[in-house]
Design a protein around this motif. Structure first.
Motif, PDB file in Angstrom:
ATOM      1  N   GLN A   1       3.223 -13.496 -16.288  1.00 49.06           N
ATOM      2  CA  GLN A   1       3.425 -13.478 -15.018  1.00 49.06           C
ATOM      3  C   GLN A   1       2.411 -12.593 -14.233  1.00 49.06           C
ATOM      4  O   GLN A   1       2.026 -13.022 -13.161  1.00 49.06           O
ATOM      5  CB  GLN A   1       5.080 -12.911 -14.697  1.00 49.06           C
ATOM      6  CG  GLN A   1       5.424 -12.989 -13.330  1.00 49.06           C
ATOM      7  CD  GLN A   1       6.837 -12.324 -13.131  1.00 49.06           C
ATOM      8  OE1 GLN A   1       7.615 -12.893 -14.002  1.00 49.06           O
ATOM      9  NE2 GLN A   1       7.099 -11.540 -12.323  1.00 49.06           N
ATOM     10  N   VAL A   2       2.159 -11.394 -14.703  1.00 44.84           N
ATOM     11  CA  VAL A   2       1.306 -10.329 -14.207  1.00 44.84           C
ATOM     12  C   VAL A   2      -0.199 -10.864 -14.392  1.00 44.84           C
ATOM     13  O   VAL A   2      -0.947 -10.897 -13.415  1.00 44.84           O
ATOM     14  CB  VAL A   2       1.329  -8.991 -14.903  1.00 44.84           C
ATOM     15  CG1 VAL A   2       0.282  -8.237 -14.570  1.00 44.84           C
ATOM     16  CG2 VAL A   2       2.741  -8.444 -14.864  1.00 44.84           C
ATOM     17  N   GLY A   3      -0.582 -11.581 -15.579  1.00 44.20           N
ATOM     18  CA  GLY A   3      -1.873 -11.975 -15.926  1.00 44.20           C
ATOM     19  C   GLY A   3      -2.078 -13.144 -14.701  1.00 44.20           C
ATOM     20  O   GLY A   3      -3.168 -13.211 -14.239  1.00 44.20           O
TER      21      GLY A   3
ATOM     22  N   CYS B   1      -4.817 -23.063 -14.596  1.00 43.91           N
ATOM     23  CA  CYS B   1      -5.934 -22.188 -14.532  1.00 43.91           C
ATOM     24  C   CYS B   1      -7.232 -23.148 -14.730  1.00 43.91           C
ATOM     25  O   CYS B   1      -7.828 -23.007 -15.490  1.00 43.91           O
ATOM     26  CB  CYS B   1      -5.940 -21.226 -15.579  1.00 43.91           C
ATOM     27  SG  CYS B   1      -4.933 -19.734 -15.135  1.00 43.91           S
ATOM     28  N   ILE B   2      -7.115 -24.171 -13.962  1.00 42.82           N
ATOM     29  CA  ILE B   2      -8.422 -25.222 -14.358  1.00 42.82           C
ATOM     30  C   ILE B   2      -9.813 -24.421 -14.170  1.00 42.82           C
ATOM     31  O   ILE B   2     -10.530 -25.064 -14.904  1.00 42.82           O
ATOM     32  CB  ILE B   2      -8.297 -26.283 -12.969  1.00 42.82           C
ATOM     33  CG1 ILE B   2      -9.086 -27.502 -13.295  1.00 42.82           C
ATOM     34  CG2 ILE B   2      -8.491 -25.871 -11.494  1.00 42.82           C
ATOM     35  CD1 ILE B   2      -8.714 -28.457 -14.687  1.00 42.82           C
ATOM     36  N   ASP B   3      -9.751 -23.537 -13.427  1.00 39.97           N
ATOM     37  CA  ASP B   3     -11.089 -23.284 -13.363  1.00 39.97           C
ATOM     38  C   ASP B   3     -11.605 -22.448 -14.641  1.00 39.97           C
ATOM     39  O   ASP B   3     -12.796 -22.581 -15.212  1.00 39.97           O
ATOM     40  CB  ASP B   3     -11.354 -21.921 -12.259  1.00 39.97           C
ATOM     41  CG  ASP B   3     -10.183 -20.872 -12.312  1.00 39.97           C
ATOM     42  OD1 ASP B   3      -9.177 -21.176 -12.944  1.00 39.97           O
ATOM     43  OD2 ASP B   3     -10.401 -20.031 -11.411  1.00 39.97           O
TER      44      ASP B   3
ATOM     45  N   CYS C   1      -2.130 -17.619 -18.417  1.00 41.75           N
ATOM     46  CA  CYS C   1      -0.688 -17.082 -19.084  1.00 41.75           C
ATOM     47  C   CYS C   1      -0.906 -17.211 -20.740  1.00 41.75           C
ATOM     48  O   CYS C   1      -0.159 -16.209 -20.861  1.00 41.75           O
ATOM     49  CB  CYS C   1       0.379 -18.117 -18.464  1.00 41.75           C
ATOM     50  SG  CYS C   1       0.009 -19.929 -18.762  1.00 41.75           S
ATOM     51  N   VAL C   2      -1.405 -17.988 -21.169  1.00 40.79           N
ATOM     52  CA  VAL C   2      -1.675 -18.529 -22.626  1.00 40.79           C
ATOM     53  C   VAL C   2      -2.475 -16.900 -23.071  1.00 40.79           C
ATOM     54  O   VAL C   2      -2.203 -16.430 -24.230  1.00 40.79           O
ATOM     55  CB  VAL C   2      -2.132 -19.568 -22.913  1.00 40.79           C
ATOM     56  CG1 VAL C   2      -2.479 -19.515 -24.525  1.00 40.79           C
ATOM     57  CG2 VAL C   2      -1.489 -20.829 -22.398  1.00 40.79           C
TER      58      VAL C   2
ATOM     59  N   MET D   1       2.831 -18.825 -26.396  1.00 44.33           N
ATOM     60  CA  MET D   1       2.353 -19.996 -25.688  1.00 44.33           C
ATOM     61  C   MET D   1       0.977 -20.346 -26.491  1.00 44.33           C
ATOM     62  O   MET D   1       0.113 -19.483 -26.994  1.00 44.33           O
ATOM     63  CB  MET D   1       1.800 -19.458 -24.276  1.00 44.33           C
ATOM     64  CG  MET D   1       3.109 -19.008 -23.434  1.00 44.33           C
ATOM     65  SD  MET D   1       2.425 -18.653 -21.800  1.00 44.33           S
ATOM     66  CE  MET D   1       3.956 -18.053 -20.920  1.00 44.33           C
ATOM     67  N   SER D   2       0.785 -21.678 -26.421  1.00 37.46           N
ATOM     68  CA  SER D   2      -0.193 -22.343 -27.194  1.00 37.46           C
ATOM     69  C   SER D   2      -0.834 -23.316 -26.366  1.00 37.46           C
ATOM     70  O   SER D   2      -0.173 -23.939 -25.506  1.00 37.46           O
ATOM     71  CB  SER D   2       0.119 -23.013 -28.554  1.00 37.46           C
ATOM     72  OG  SER D   2       0.784 -21.848 -29.374  1.00 37.46           O
TER      73      SER D   2
END
Length: 241
Positions: A19-21, A138-140, A150-151, A159-160
């Motif tokens: 969430q923070v990331g 996070c397409i960029d 998030c991963v 998360m993977s």
């Protein structure tokens, strides 16, 4: 090749690193919030919070069970929000990753139509720009061969990220392992979304919108209605110039 994310809630500790990331990578400002007596904060997704670790607790006999659910856009394989869009180029699907992307043209969309079409209650609107916003996988970062933030931020390995076929295989193997201790474990809408959740218990215990309405096969009745009237909206908008 399409990408996918697996979120294994059995490994989530609600540290909120994801969430923070996410918020830091997007350079979103802090916004006023309220403490409502729960670990979850802010209370809901906002135009400045694309990721939210939802927190709920349930009494099982004499034991309190905690459920953590890192909520965000599921990046549907066949996205209802894209299907009901009336503005060319406002909502697109990236061919390389399968990510559903909202552009600045969403400011011309009818927000209620877009929001109601989503069976996961994800889209939010910026009150100033009127743009409709959400997670963009996070397409960029992905285009630069980096992991979604998030991963990358998940210290627990919950998360993977990878090729969709590989993630589905990993999800199936992990489900079989988890079911040994949690017979009710399941993968949520795995055939319809690119962000796949593994839960150990009944989905509703995690979040009201954890899973799409199975009776409508991903699209809710609201989204079906919205899709049906989308052509009419286009005609009206063209007449209005």
């Amino acid at each position: 090749m399409p990408k996918a994310i697996l979120i294994d809630t059995t490994r989530c500790t609600a540290c909120r690193g994801c969430q923070v990331g996410c918020k830091e990578w997007k350079n979103f400002p802090a916004i006023p919030t309220k403490q409502l007596g729960t670990h979850q904060n802010p209370p809901d997704l906002t135009h400045y919070n694309f990721k939210l670790v939802r927190f709920s607790e349930h009494l099982d006999g004499d034991t309190v069970q905690w459920y953590f659910f890192p909520d965000a856009c599921r990046h549907c394989v066949d996205a209802p929000c894209k299907n009901v869009s009336t503005v060319e180029g406002a909502i697109i699907q990236d061919k390389a990753t399968g990510a559903i992307l909202y552009t600045d043209k969403t400011a011309k969309e009818d927000f209620k139509t877009i929001k109601d079409s989503c069976p996961y209650d994800i889209p939010r609107q910026d009150p100033k720009t009127k743009q409709i916003v959400k997670c963009d996988m996070c397409i960029d970062r992905v285009q630069a061969n980096l992991l979604p933030m998030c991963v990358k931020s998940c210290a627990m390995g919950a998360m993977s990220f990878g090729e969709r076929a590989d993630i589905l295989k990993q999800a199936g193997e992990r489900l079989e392992a988890v079911k040994k201790d949690f017979p009710k474990a399941s993968l949520l809408n795995k055939d319809d979304v690119s962000v796949i959740y593994l839960v150990a218990d009944t989905p509703a215990k995690y979040h009201k919108f954890a899973v799409a309405d199975a009776s409508d096969t991903l699209m809710t009745r609201k989204s079906l209605l919205a899709e049906a009237i989308a052509p009419l909206r286009k005609i009206v908008q063209s007449m209005q110039g």
